[in-house]
Design a protein around this motif. Structure first.
Motif, PDB file in Angstrom:
ATOM      1  N   THR A 248      15.203  45.399  35.802  1.00  0.00           N
ATOM      2  CA  THR A 248      14.060  45.431  34.892  1.00  0.00           C
ATOM      3  C   THR A 248      12.754  45.613  35.676  1.00  0.00           C
ATOM      4  O   THR A 248      12.736  45.516  36.903  1.00  0.00           O
ATOM      5  N   ARG A 249      11.672  45.835  34.957  1.00  0.00           N
ATOM      6  CA  ARG A 249      10.352  45.983  35.589  1.00  0.00           C
ATOM      7  C   ARG A 249       9.978  44.717  36.359  1.00  0.00           C
ATOM      8  O   ARG A 249       9.429  44.772  37.458  1.00  0.00           O
TER       9      ARG A 249
ATOM     10  N   ASP B 116       9.047  44.388  40.436  1.00  0.00           N
ATOM     11  CA  ASP B 116       7.849  43.746  40.960  1.00  0.00           C
ATOM     12  C   ASP B 116       8.185  42.631  41.939  1.00  0.00           C
ATOM     13  O   ASP B 116       7.514  42.447  42.950  1.00  0.00           O
TER      14      ASP B 116
ATOM     15  N   ILE C 248       7.034  54.508  36.621  1.00  0.00           N
ATOM     16  CA  ILE C 248       6.126  53.749  37.475  1.00  0.00           C
ATOM     17  C   ILE C 248       6.371  54.192  38.909  1.00  0.00           C
ATOM     18  O   ILE C 248       7.477  54.553  39.290  1.00  0.00           O
TER      19      ILE C 248
ATOM     20  N   ILE D 165      11.761  53.978  33.620  1.00  0.00           N
ATOM     21  CA  ILE D 165      12.170  52.839  32.801  1.00  0.00           C
ATOM     22  C   ILE D 165      12.514  53.334  31.403  1.00  0.00           C
ATOM     23  O   ILE D 165      11.711  53.999  30.759  1.00  0.00           O
TER      24      ILE D 165
END
Length: 64
Positions: free
Chosen positions: A2-3, A7, A28, A53
């Motif tokens: 996932t995002r 990160d 991204i 994504i």
């Protein structure tokens, strides 16, 4: 992935590219510096990591 996982797990030398040259929905990009990688001749040149994504998950990944 996932995002939030991206990160949390991206290398510390990478920063979010807030003005990418090729903007696509759900894409991204991170600009990363290679100062730590001694196999790269010119360690001052950055590389780009791209994540696509889809539905909250990474559907494609590439880097230059």
């Amino acid at each position: 992935m996932t995002r939030e996982m991206i990160d949390a797990e991206k290398p510390h030398s990478c920063v979010l590219d807030k003005h990418p040259t090729h903007r696509e929905p759900g894409m991204i990009q991170f600009v990363c510096y290679t100062e730590w990688d001694h196999s790269v001749l010119d360690r001052t040149l950055p590389y780009i990591i791209h994540f696509q994504i889809t539905d909250g998950r990474v559907s494609a990944f590439s880097y230059n």
